[in-house]
Design a protein around this motif. Structure first.
Motif, PDB file in Angstrom:
ATOM      1  N   VAL A 231       0.842  -1.198   0.000  1.00  0.00           N
ATOM      2  CA  VAL A 231       0.000   0.000   0.000  1.00  0.00           C
ATOM      3  C   VAL A 231       0.876   1.246   0.000  1.00  0.00           C
ATOM      4  O   VAL A 231       1.799   1.372   0.808  1.00  0.00           O
ATOM      5  CB  VAL A 231      -0.945   0.014   1.221  1.00  0.00           C
ATOM      6  CG1 VAL A 231      -1.798   1.274   1.228  1.00  0.00           C
ATOM      7  CG2 VAL A 231      -1.830  -1.220   1.221  1.00  0.00           C
TER       8      VAL A 231
ATOM      9  N   GLU B 185      -3.949   4.414   2.408  1.00  0.00           N
ATOM     10  CA  GLU B 185      -4.458   3.246   3.139  1.00  0.00           C
ATOM     11  C   GLU B 185      -5.980   3.111   3.077  1.00  0.00           C
ATOM     12  O   GLU B 185      -6.511   1.999   3.020  1.00  0.00           O
ATOM     13  CB  GLU B 185      -4.015   3.309   4.610  1.00  0.00           C
ATOM     14  CG  GLU B 185      -2.513   3.123   4.825  1.00  0.00           C
ATOM     15  CD  GLU B 185      -1.725   4.401   4.605  1.00  0.00           C
ATOM     16  OE1 GLU B 185      -0.490   4.369   4.712  1.00  0.00           O
ATOM     17  OE2 GLU B 185      -2.359   5.458   4.310  1.00  0.00           O
TER      18      GLU B 185
ATOM     19  N   TYR C 206      -2.105   0.314  -4.504  1.00  0.00           N
ATOM     20  CA  TYR C 206      -1.082  -0.705  -4.293  1.00  0.00           C
ATOM     21  C   TYR C 206       0.107  -0.506  -5.227  1.00  0.00           C
ATOM     22  O   TYR C 206      -0.046  -0.170  -6.400  1.00  0.00           O
ATOM     23  CB  TYR C 206      -1.653  -2.106  -4.513  1.00  0.00           C
ATOM     24  CG  TYR C 206      -2.699  -2.516  -3.502  1.00  0.00           C
ATOM     25  CD1 TYR C 206      -2.334  -2.878  -2.214  1.00  0.00           C
ATOM     26  CD2 TYR C 206      -4.045  -2.540  -3.840  1.00  0.00           C
ATOM     27  CE1 TYR C 206      -3.287  -3.263  -1.277  1.00  0.00           C
ATOM     28  CE2 TYR C 206      -5.006  -2.913  -2.920  1.00  0.00           C
ATOM     29  CZ  TYR C 206      -4.621  -3.269  -1.634  1.00  0.00           C
ATOM     30  OH  TYR C 206      -5.563  -3.634  -0.718  1.00  0.00           O
TER      31      TYR C 206
END
Length: 246
Positions: free
Chosen positions: A84, A89, A97
């Motif tokens: 991440v 987040e 990602y």
């Protein structure tokens, strides 16, 4: 289509000398400790111990790949680890990602050996454009910034106006086009015994990802694996023609 056809034609350049045991030793000793292993679970520490036990055998395996133009299939499988990105987040977008490719250490050794020799050929023949600053020995983005500064400073001192256009390639490594890389190797008269393993390196690559107990694999047809030793070199080779444009 023309470029694809060109990369499938036989290459008649001369072979370079094979890897020496000392050359393989230096690459293996440069492997960083505690790096996550690839799909086969073999760590850098194990590879280093193996080389101490059977240096002649490991060198012979690498040289066999040169003679046969082969990059072993099991060394072309990447285990994807999604990381991440900082500050993303809570995002629901998959772009949060950053995919890291975990490659088998034996393949990283052969890839680094190939990359070092291929780039030595490019630097020795002065084929790459001198304005390439990324992933280039003794150069950095600071050098690029200083060249821009030297170019625009006289104009600003005379009260002129300077326009600067900056381009960012989205997913640069993921979008690397293999035929363009191979065409660059051909045009630079890459030694034949390094061209064919590099060509095989870019064939039938596969990425696998494991989420909980679910595995999924996908065949890769473009891009340089994030975390690979060849990626930066191949990226420079692919994009060198852009720097030669007027």
């Amino acid at each position: 289509m023309t470029i694809r056809k060109q990369t499938k034609q036989p290459l008649y350049t001369t072979d370079d000398k094979e890897f020496t045991e000392e050359e393989v030793r230096q690459v293996i000793e440069s492997l960083q400790p505690k790096k996550a292993p690839g799909p086969n679970g073999i760590t850098n520490e194990v590879v280093k111990l193996l080389f101490k036990m059977i240096p002649i055998t490991m060198t012979a395996v690498c040289n066999a790949c040169l003679r046969t133009g082969c990059f072993p299939e099991n060394w072309k499988i990447a285990k994807i680890l999604p990381i991440v990105k900082p500050g993303r987040e809570n995002s629901a977008n998959t772009s949060k990602y950053h995919p890291i490719s975990l490659l088998n250490m034996e393949g990283k050794v052969l890839g680094k050996l190939l990359s070092k020799r291929i780039m030595h050929h490019f630097y020795k023949t002065e084929y790459l454009n001198e304005h390439q600053y990324g992933f280039t020995p003794q150069k950095s983005t600071v050098d690029a910034a200083m060249e821009v500064k030297q170019y625009i400073e006289p104009h600003l001192e005379r009260g002129g106006v300077v326009l600067l256009v900056s381009l960012d390639v989205h997913g640069a490594f993921d979008s690397a086009w293999w035929p363009a890389i191979l065409q660059g190797l051909c045009k630079a008269n890459c030694p034949r015994n390094f061209y064919y393993p590099a060509q095989d390196y870019l064939k039938e690559r596969k990425a696998i990802i494991t989420i909980n107990s679910f595995n999924m694999g996908k065949n890769i047809t473009r891009g340089c694996p994030q975390g690979s030793c060849c990626g930066p070199s191949f990226w420079n080779i692919q994009n060198d023609p852009v720097l030669n444009l007027q």
